[in-house]
Write a protein that holds these residues in place. Structure first.
Motif, PDB file in Angstrom:
ATOM      1  N   GLY A  11       0.834  -1.210   0.000  1.00  0.00           N
ATOM      2  CA  GLY A  11       0.000   0.000   0.000  1.00  0.00           C
ATOM      3  C   GLY A  11       0.859   1.246   0.000  1.00  0.00           C
ATOM      4  N   PHE A  19      -1.994   6.881   1.650  1.00  0.00           N
ATOM      5  CA  PHE A  19      -1.622   8.016   2.508  1.00  0.00           C
ATOM      6  C   PHE A  19      -0.538   7.618   3.508  1.00  0.00           C
ATOM      7  CE2 PHE A  19      -2.738   9.989   6.712  1.00  0.00           C
ATOM      8  CZ  PHE A  19      -1.994  11.139   6.516  1.00  0.00           C
ATOM      9  N   VAL A  20      -0.773   6.552   4.253  1.00  0.00           N
ATOM     10  CA  VAL A  20       0.188   6.174   5.298  1.00  0.00           C
ATOM     11  C   VAL A  20       1.470   5.640   4.660  1.00  0.00           C
ATOM     12  CG1 VAL A  20       0.613   4.649   7.256  1.00  0.00           C
ATOM     13  CG2 VAL A  20      -1.616   5.745   7.010  1.00  0.00           C
ATOM     14  N   ASN A  41      -1.816  -1.690  -5.707  1.00  0.00           N
ATOM     15  CA  ASN A  41      -2.642  -2.008  -6.884  1.00  0.00           C
ATOM     16  C   ASN A  41      -3.491  -0.818  -7.324  1.00  0.00           C
ATOM     17  OD1 ASN A  41      -4.605  -1.852  -4.955  1.00  0.00           O
ATOM     18  ND2 ASN A  41      -5.558  -3.826  -5.406  1.00  0.00           N
ATOM     19  N   PHE A  42      -3.330   0.320  -6.677  1.00  0.00           N
ATOM     20  CA  PHE A  42      -4.048   1.565  -7.000  1.00  0.00           C
ATOM     21  C   PHE A  42      -5.558   1.446  -6.863  1.00  0.00           C
ATOM     22  CE2 PHE A  42      -0.253   2.028  -9.983  1.00  0.00           C
ATOM     23  CZ  PHE A  42       0.467   2.797  -9.074  1.00  0.00           C
ATOM     24  N   SER A  67      -4.526   7.136  -5.344  1.00  0.00           N
ATOM     25  CA  SER A  67      -3.226   6.583  -4.946  1.00  0.00           C
ATOM     26  C   SER A  67      -2.218   6.616  -6.100  1.00  0.00           C
ATOM     27  CB  SER A  67      -3.376   5.153  -4.404  1.00  0.00           C
ATOM     28  OG  SER A  67      -3.982   4.322  -5.367  1.00  0.00           O
ATOM     29  N   ASP A 123      -1.127  -6.807  -6.608  1.00  0.00           N
ATOM     30  CA  ASP A 123      -2.266  -6.927  -5.692  1.00  0.00           C
ATOM     31  C   ASP A 123      -1.938  -7.991  -4.654  1.00  0.00           C
ATOM     32  OD1 ASP A 123      -4.811  -7.490  -4.541  1.00  0.00           O
ATOM     33  OD2 ASP A 123      -5.744  -6.631  -6.332  1.00  0.00           O
ATOM     34  N   ASP A 131       2.926  -3.634   6.538  1.00  0.00           N
ATOM     35  CA  ASP A 131       1.678  -3.831   5.787  1.00  0.00           C
ATOM     36  C   ASP A 131       0.761  -2.628   5.957  1.00  0.00           C
ATOM     37  OD1 ASP A 131      -0.402  -4.794   4.348  1.00  0.00           O
ATOM     38  OD2 ASP A 131      -1.039  -6.298   5.813  1.00  0.00           O
ATOM     39  N   ALA A 153      -1.449  -1.901   3.291  1.00  0.00           N
ATOM     40  CA  ALA A 153      -2.428  -2.053   2.211  1.00  0.00           C
ATOM     41  C   ALA A 153      -3.713  -2.597   2.796  1.00  0.00           C
ATOM     42  CB  ALA A 153      -1.895  -3.020   1.147  1.00  0.00           C
ATOM     43  N   HIS A 186      -9.200  -8.317   0.453  1.00  0.00           N
ATOM     44  CA  HIS A 186      -8.114  -7.330   0.576  1.00  0.00           C
ATOM     45  C   HIS A 186      -7.465  -7.422   1.961  1.00  0.00           C
ATOM     46  CE1 HIS A 186      -8.397  -4.889  -3.034  1.00  0.00           C
ATOM     47  NE2 HIS A 186      -9.705  -4.817  -2.905  1.00  0.00           N
ATOM     48  N   SER A 228      -2.624  -2.083  12.193  1.00  0.00           N
ATOM     49  CA  SER A 228      -3.997  -2.428  12.530  1.00  0.00           C
ATOM     50  C   SER A 228      -4.720  -1.159  12.978  1.00  0.00           C
ATOM     51  CB  SER A 228      -3.997  -3.512  13.610  1.00  0.00           C
ATOM     52  OG  SER A 228      -5.308  -3.983  13.827  1.00  0.00           O
ATOM     53  N   LYS A 259      -9.203  -6.999  10.580  1.00  0.00           N
ATOM     54  CA  LYS A 259      -7.898  -6.660  11.176  1.00  0.00           C
ATOM     55  C   LYS A 259      -7.619  -7.532  12.402  1.00  0.00           C
ATOM     56  CE  LYS A 259      -6.355  -3.068   8.750  1.00  0.00           C
ATOM     57  NZ  LYS A 259      -5.022  -2.900   8.187  1.00  0.00           N
ATOM     58  N   PHE A 279      -6.228  10.896   1.366  1.00  0.00           N
ATOM     59  CA  PHE A 279      -7.371  10.816   0.450  1.00  0.00           C
ATOM     60  C   PHE A 279      -8.630  10.959   1.306  1.00  0.00           C
ATOM     61  CE2 PHE A 279      -4.083   7.849  -1.260  1.00  0.00           C
ATOM     62  CZ  PHE A 279      -3.507   8.807  -2.085  1.00  0.00           C
TER      63      PHE A 279
HETATM   64  N1  LIG Z   1      -5.571   6.421   7.903  1.00  0.00           N
HETATM   65  C1  LIG Z   1      -6.044   6.067   9.082  1.00  0.00           C
HETATM   66  O1  LIG Z   1      -6.690   6.867   9.775  1.00  0.00           O
HETATM   67  C2  LIG Z   1      -5.766   4.682   9.619  1.00  0.00           C
HETATM   68  C3  LIG Z   1      -6.098   4.401  10.947  1.00  0.00           C
HETATM   69  C4  LIG Z   1      -5.841   3.121  11.452  1.00  0.00           C
HETATM   70  C5  LIG Z   1      -5.259   2.167  10.651  1.00  0.00           C
HETATM   71  N2  LIG Z   1      -4.945   2.456   9.363  1.00  0.00           N
HETATM   72  C6  LIG Z   1      -4.359   1.406   8.533  1.00  0.00           C
HETATM   73  O2  LIG Z   1      -3.225   1.914   7.855  1.00  0.00           O
HETATM   74  C7  LIG Z   1      -3.125   1.305   6.568  1.00  0.00           C
HETATM   75  C8  LIG Z   1      -2.995   2.381   5.509  1.00  0.00           C
HETATM   76  O3  LIG Z   1      -4.149   3.227   5.522  1.00  0.00           O
HETATM   77  P1  LIG Z   1      -4.232   4.525   4.621  1.00  0.00           P
HETATM   78  O4  LIG Z   1      -4.954   5.560   5.370  1.00  0.00           O
HETATM   79  O5  LIG Z   1      -2.919   4.813   4.025  1.00  0.00           O
HETATM   80  O6  LIG Z   1      -5.211   4.011   3.474  1.00  0.00           O
HETATM   81  P2  LIG Z   1      -5.132   4.366   1.922  1.00  0.00           P
HETATM   82  O7  LIG Z   1      -6.415   3.925   1.337  1.00  0.00           O
HETATM   83  O8  LIG Z   1      -4.726   5.782   1.741  1.00  0.00           O
HETATM   84  O9  LIG Z   1      -3.941   3.445   1.416  1.00  0.00           O
HETATM   85  C9  LIG Z   1      -4.064   2.071   1.245  1.00  0.00           C
HETATM   86  C10 LIG Z   1      -3.264   1.720   0.006  1.00  0.00           C
HETATM   87  O10 LIG Z   1      -3.310   0.308  -0.152  1.00  0.00           O
HETATM   88  C11 LIG Z   1      -3.560   0.010  -1.512  1.00  0.00           C
HETATM   89  N3  LIG Z   1      -4.207  -1.294  -1.537  1.00  0.00           N
HETATM   90  C12 LIG Z   1      -5.414  -1.644  -1.034  1.00  0.00           C
HETATM   91  N4  LIG Z   1      -5.681  -2.929  -1.259  1.00  0.00           N
HETATM   92  C13 LIG Z   1      -4.587  -3.422  -1.906  1.00  0.00           C
HETATM   93  C14 LIG Z   1      -4.265  -4.698  -2.432  1.00  0.00           C
HETATM   94  N5  LIG Z   1      -5.120  -5.720  -2.347  1.00  0.00           N
HETATM   95  N6  LIG Z   1      -3.070  -4.858  -3.025  1.00  0.00           N
HETATM   96  C15 LIG Z   1      -2.188  -3.815  -3.133  1.00  0.00           C
HETATM   97  N7  LIG Z   1      -2.471  -2.578  -2.686  1.00  0.00           N
HETATM   98  C16 LIG Z   1      -3.651  -2.396  -2.080  1.00  0.00           C
HETATM   99  C17 LIG Z   1      -4.443   1.153  -2.008  1.00  0.00           C
HETATM  100  O11 LIG Z   1      -4.409   1.325  -3.408  1.00  0.00           O
HETATM  101  C18 LIG Z   1      -3.846   2.338  -1.270  1.00  0.00           C
HETATM  102  O12 LIG Z   1      -2.826   2.952  -2.015  1.00  0.00           O
HETATM  103  C19 LIG Z   1      -4.365   0.425   6.403  1.00  0.00           C
HETATM  104  O13 LIG Z   1      -4.026  -0.898   6.688  1.00  0.00           O
HETATM  105  C20 LIG Z   1      -5.327   0.963   7.447  1.00  0.00           C
HETATM  106  O14 LIG Z   1      -6.200  -0.033   7.913  1.00  0.00           O
HETATM  107  C21 LIG Z   1      -5.189   3.694   8.824  1.00  0.00           C
END
Ligand SMILES: NC(=O)c1ccc[n+]([C@@H]2O[C@H](COP(=O)([O-])OP(=O)(O)OC[C@H]3O[C@@H](n4cnc5c(N)ncnc54)[C@H](O)[C@@H]3O)[C@@H](O)[C@H]2O)c1
Length: 373
Positions: free
Chosen positions: A7, A11-12, A34-35, A40, A59, A77, A79, A100, A123, A191, A223
């Protein structure tokens, strides 16, 4: 050190690798995405060209997409489909969400087993039981002095009677002992299940596993969406003058969440990567802004009004009791005690600085909500 970040264009993922590149220019970084998250793909040039990271479009649901990845020392991880509404909002099927978030994790654990790589799961605070988080009464607290973490007057829910708290919850927030019994949302439970499997795989195959249960994260480039990234969504919407409304409870935005910046994960991840396999440290850690870095929507609105005085955003008063959705929580902050005691970890960025960073990004990217929201 060679890291695989899944992923990476999210964002993260993208925020974290910027911080890693800066702090550890000698580390080898490999990323996969995988966008599937709208927007993304905008981060691909940053990852490949600016940061020079080996990027694989793939993916994690498909084992064959992982076969061409090089051997790495650790997987971070990041994603997932990260919203509590996933699987129930009609945009993603329940099966897709599980594929996913859980199927993808299993494939990564198989990768770790094959290569002897460590595994760090990002998580979520949403693993915790909704019943546990809604069983205690809350009351509205108002105070004219500007002592909220955002520097606004206080206008929020607070727990009315700590004697009614379930095991694992206190005025400092949720500890790792709070119940994870379903329902918690399908997102949360994918999770929790991933956490269990990761710990089992790690113990069985002899690789290190760390589980970081994160509360809301926010910052520039998120996003923004109402169901995920609430700080970003609210600030972008205000700058654009979009209409907003408070959903649930008293309809006045008193619900409270804490938040932190994902770049603040790095000092923790560095320690987890360096920790010996036979450590006695607890594998699961809650991470959040905590009570000191929390805000109600009403306080966030007050901050936005001061920051964007020209904004045309109006928030109508509710005409009757608004519907409360199954996943809405009135007061939810994370207790960072274990993170502090075990890892000396504290969120380095204040909530006010995090919001200001989003506001500046919103001014520089006026199209952001329509591109990615
Ligand atoms: N942002 C938050 O507030 C938050 C809070 C708690 C936990 N998290 C965890 O942090 C992680 C990242 O979150 P985020 O905010 O960056 O989300 P995000 O949606 O911005 O980023 C997730 C990325 O993973 C990619 N992705 C999704 N499924 C995929 C797959 N099957 N194969 C390959 N790529 C895949 C997406 O294209 C995206 O670029 C996640 O696991 C989320 O559960 C986020």
């Amino acid at each position: 050190m060679k890291l695989l970040i899944t992923g990476i264009c999210g964002f993260v993922g993208s925020t974290l690798v910027r911080a890693i590149r800066e702090a550890h220019p000698d580390w080898d970084l490999v990323g996969i995405d995988n966008f599937c998250r709208v927007g993304s793909e905008l981060n691909r040039p940053l990852i490949e060209k600016t940061l020079g990271i080996e990027f694989h479009r793939g993916d994690i649901r498909h084992p064959s997409d992982l076969e061409t990845l090089p051997k790495c020392d650790f997987v971070i991880d990041a994603a997932a489909n990260p919203t509590v509404l996933a699987g129930v909002d009609g945009k993603t099927s329940t099966r897709q969400l599980v594929e996913h978030n859980l199927g993808g994790t299993i494939n990564l654990l198989e990768y770790c087993k094959t290569h002897g790589a460590g595994f760090i799961l990002l998580s979520t605070s949403r693993v915790y039981s909704i019943a546990a988080l809604t069983q205690f009464p809350v009351e509205v607290v108002h105070s004219a002095d500007t002592s909220s973490p955002l520097g606004t007057s206080i206008d929020r829910y607070e727990p009315a009677d700590p004697a009614t708290f379930p095991l694992g919850l206190s005025l400092a927030g949720a500890t790792e002992d709070l119940s994870t019994a379903p329902p918690a949302s399908l997102y949360g439970t994918t999770k929790t299940t991933s956490e269990y499997l990761a710990l089992e795989y790690g113990a069985m195959s002899g690789f290190p596993v760390w589980i970081n249960r994160c509360s809301v994260m926010g910052g520039a480039g998120q996003f923004a969406h109402p169901a995920q990234g609430i700080f970003g969504f609210w600030i972008h919407a205000f700058r654009e003058g979009r209409p907003l409304k408070y959903i649930g409870f008293d309809g006045l935005g008193h619900q409270v969440r804490d938040g932190f910046h994902p770049r603040d994960l790095l000092p923790l991840l560095e320690q987890q990567i360096a920790e010996p396999l036979d450590t006695r440290k607890a594998r699961i850690t809650n991470l959040g802004g905590g009570r000191d870095q929390s805000a109600s929507l009403a306080e966030l609105t007050a901050w936005c009004r001061a920051r964007f005085p020209e904004s045309a955003t109006r928030i109508p008063l509710p005409e009757g009791p608004p519907p409360v959705r199954a996943f809405d929580l009135p007061w939810f902050v994370m207790d960072n005690t274990r993170a502090r005691e075990q890892w000396a970890w504290e969120p380095g960025t204040t909530l006010a600085d995090l919001c200001e960073e989003i506001a500046r990004f919103a001014e520089a990217h006026p199209e952001w909500l329509s591109v990615t929201g």
